[in-house]
Write a protein that holds these residues in place. Structure first.
Motif, PDB file in Angstrom:
ATOM      1  N   THR A   1      43.436  45.167  48.626  1.00 20.41           N
ATOM      2  CA  THR A   1      42.476  44.930  47.632  1.00 20.41           C
ATOM      3  C   THR A   1      41.232  44.145  48.275  1.00 20.41           C
TER       4      THR A   1
ATOM      5  N   ALA B   1      44.557  40.679  42.046  1.00 19.36           N
ATOM      6  CA  ALA B   1      44.171  40.927  40.873  1.00 19.36           C
ATOM      7  C   ALA B   1      42.650  40.543  40.696  1.00 19.36           C
ATOM      8  N   ARG B   2      42.549  39.343  41.133  1.00 20.16           N
ATOM      9  CA  ARG B   2      40.953  38.982  40.975  1.00 20.16           C
ATOM     10  C   ARG B   2      40.036  39.911  41.849  1.00 20.16           C
TER      11      ARG B   2
ATOM     12  N   ILE C   1      40.420  42.911  42.332  1.00 22.06           N
ATOM     13  CA  ILE C   1      40.247  44.614  41.843  1.00 22.06           C
ATOM     14  C   ILE C   1      39.473  44.083  40.562  1.00 22.06           C
ATOM     15  N   GLY C   2      39.354  42.863  40.171  1.00 20.64           N
ATOM     16  CA  GLY C   2      38.497  42.760  39.028  1.00 20.64           C
ATOM     17  C   GLY C   2      39.111  42.923  37.782  1.00 20.64           C
ATOM     18  N   THR C   3      40.279  42.667  37.859  1.00 23.90           N
ATOM     19  CA  THR C   3      41.265  42.790  36.324  1.00 23.90           C
ATOM     20  C   THR C   3      41.617  41.452  36.040  1.00 23.90           C
ATOM     21  N   GLY C   4      41.934  41.166  34.967  1.00 23.15           N
ATOM     22  CA  GLY C   4      42.565  39.417  34.654  1.00 23.15           C
ATOM     23  C   GLY C   4      43.581  39.354  35.251  1.00 23.15           C
TER      24      GLY C   4
ATOM     25  N   TYR D   1      49.909  39.276  35.554  1.00 21.92           N
ATOM     26  CA  TYR D   1      49.723  40.015  36.757  1.00 21.92           C
ATOM     27  C   TYR D   1      51.019  40.550  37.321  1.00 21.92           C
TER      28      TYR D   1
ATOM     29  N   HIS E   1      50.557  45.911  34.646  1.00 20.69           N
ATOM     30  CA  HIS E   1      49.348  45.193  35.183  1.00 20.69           C
ATOM     31  C   HIS E   1      48.809  46.091  36.220  1.00 20.69           C
ATOM     32  N   PRO E   2      47.397  46.368  36.270  1.00 23.12           N
ATOM     33  CA  PRO E   2      46.864  47.197  37.526  1.00 23.12           C
ATOM     34  C   PRO E   2      46.981  46.830  38.783  1.00 23.12           C
ATOM     35  N   MET E   3      47.475  45.500  39.006  1.00 28.01           N
ATOM     36  CA  MET E   3      47.805  44.930  40.415  1.00 28.01           C
ATOM     37  C   MET E   3      49.187  45.574  40.696  1.00 28.01           C
TER      38      MET E   3
END
Lengths: 365, 365
Positions: A59, A144-145, A147-150, A154, A159-161
């Motif tokens: 990331t 997580a930060r 890749i620009g997600t909240g 996490y 969650h995207p991460m």
């Protein structure tokens, strides 16, 4: 499928038997040696942390927030909650301007009895920064930060991460995403399950990448990242576990030649860099070793991992001697009288047709 | 021979498997039900204590030194080193005018985490009177005195007291002395090994003797002694283990209908007095149950013992409900999230030819 056991005995009488599985593979995933069922579907638990750390590295979160290699080693750790581990966790949190309250792991008794005793004496209740997985959790927030997600949620599977982690782990295993199963770990993050030989493959790739980068080969960004994880663990073994713990003692003894990592419920993985030993064993380059004790007994796990290193003849006898207390754990009673021991009535078997490869013990110089 | 397993899972994925063995017999030693290998040669460890206590009782040492039934229960105990256990040990020592220095066991961390925490807080180093086997050791000294031999070396296999214990244990098992094997226990006394069903037989005899004496039958001196041991354990469950421990909770719940005793490395034995339940299961009178987890895991042992009581339908569901936390130990992580559980994919099988006895679950009302 063959059944292999570690046996403990008392006065010559069998007390307990522990079924064991192991896979020894090269970086292409070719199975060289095995015990039990090398394809056993196995929850890797914390032995998967280097693969989870790869997703974080990719990331760009590690560069972006200025984490150093000791921080990266802590992301791969099941640490003993020693002062240095807790202090580093706090520093890592400050690097991402996050707080302990952002962590979605909880406190628990330390993996070190020395630390536990001092906590009890101080009436100290461990909190999230003391979790043996604290480094991984800070890393996941950083990822997580990056890749620009909240950051919220996490740790949750969707969650995207975590979606990224799932894809990365499957790729490292050379499996389709749907062929990796996931449970929830003790620290509250998803934890993967796949055939045991795939765990060995991940570690062979880590060691192979270190070989490639050190050898000046043109390496892919992923291999550069894998090599960095290998070196971070090999150079900071005290961050990966703690004083007196197996992973730390093993990596200190082998001094950069291998990395090793425990998973809860008795899984273990080792990545061995290419050497005379790995070539003798039939690998073109690096080797990966994975082990699972069917009943989750960690004392037995350490004994069998050391026995496997001995049967494979990896490292010198002097070097393996530093693991002697793990290999043959003392069985003495409350008066110091020896009551029994541990035996290993098995032999790693080659995966090639009979005659094409003899058992590794015969190859040990 | 069939293999039976307890399985733990995480997120629906198998994590660990624990092989289990069990024997259910009547007081004549007839095998009624089994799991795994009911004849497994098994170190009984502390589950043999009631048999060792019988040898002490038969020296007349218990009468001679004025031990009461709670003292006798402590001789059968693997206690938690709570204050009451240590205080009773000291009183028992004074009854035989012996001192702590005469004990040939050593101190060790308590089997109770609560006790350990308080010891650590006080910087207290446990000594021989804290041994979970302290009662048995005092009993052995009393027995040695009662048979007129020196106390020195009372714990050694060739001491006349231990020779007596060996004969008594073999007799209770209905085995020749040479067919019982012996190792050295954690507390430094000899500990026997014999086929698992023989452990169940000992406990069936204990319960059967209690039935006989209570029923006003003409009983042999041995049966009177066995009945006294049963009643001592059943009436003083807090002496046999400690607060929150399985043996204590089990015996309190069943309130005199059975006794149960743990052995280290996951052996267990239960003696059940004659009842509607034991008759339904095919016993003429009392029942004995013995269990061994192949890998020595005690959390799994308690779960499987409780599962066996349920499959046999011994006691009411409400009564067995008091063991619920042992039967299905919680699998929650450091954030309180449930991560998996324990399952029992086996069924006790009858030892009679197919058709002559159905599985016990089908008989449960």
């Amino acid at each position: 499928m063959r059944e292999d056991y570690v046996v403990t005995y008392r006065g010559g009488i069998v007390e307990n038997r522990h079924r064991v599985h192991a896979a020894v593979v090269d970086a292409e995933g070719r199975l060289l040696y095995a015990l039990g069922n090398p394809m056993r579907q196995t929850l890797a638990r914390s032995a998967a942390k280097p693969a989870q750390a790869l997703a974080i590295l990719e990331t760009n979160g590690v560069e972006r927030y200025g984490f150093d290699d000791a921080d990266l080693a802590l992301m791969c750790a099941s640490h003993s909650s020693e002062e240095r581990h807790i202090a580093r966790t706090r520093t890592m949190l400050s690097k991402i301007e996050a707080e302990e309250a952002d962590l979605r792991c909880g406190g628990h008794p330390s993996l070190s009895e020395t630390v536990n005793r001092s906590w009890i004496k101080q009436d100290y209740t461990p909190t999230a920064v003391c979790s043996n997985c604290s480094g991984k959790h800070v890393g996941m927030i950083a990822g997580a930060r990056a890749i620009g997600t909240g950051v919220e949620g996490y740790h949750l599977p969707d969650h995207p991460m975590q979606v990224l982690v799932k894809r990365t782990v499957a790729e490292l295993c050379d499996l389709e995403s749907q062929d990796v199963e996931w449970g929830i770990d003790g620290c509250n993050l998803p934890t993967p399950a796949f055939p045991l030989d795939r765990l060995a493959r991940i570690y062979a790739k880590l060691a192979s990448a270190a070989d490639g980068v050190d050898g000046g080969e043109e390496s892919s960004p992923r291999d550069v990242a894998l090599a960095r994880i290998f070196q971070a663990m090999a150079r900071h073994p005290e961050m990966v576990a703690g004083e007196g713990r197996y992973c730390t003692v093993l990596m200190r003894a082998f001094d950069g030649a291998l990395i090793g990592k425990l998973g809860a419920d008795a899984s273990y993985a080792i990545g061995v860099r290419a050497s005379h030993d790995t070539r003798r064993l039939g690998a073109d380059g690096a080797l990966g070793i994975s082990v699972k004790v069917e009943d989750g007994n960690i004392e037995i796990l350490y004994a069998v991992v050391t026995e496997i290193l001995e049967q494979l003849g990896i490292g010198s006898p002097e070097l393996r001697g530093e693991l002697a207390t793990f290999h043959h754990p003392k069985r003495v009673n409350t008066m110091g009288v020896s009551t029994g021991g541990v035996s290993f009535p098995f032999q790693l078997r080659g995966s090639e047709p009979e005659g094409e490869r003899t058992c590794p013990a015969a190859l040990v110089q």
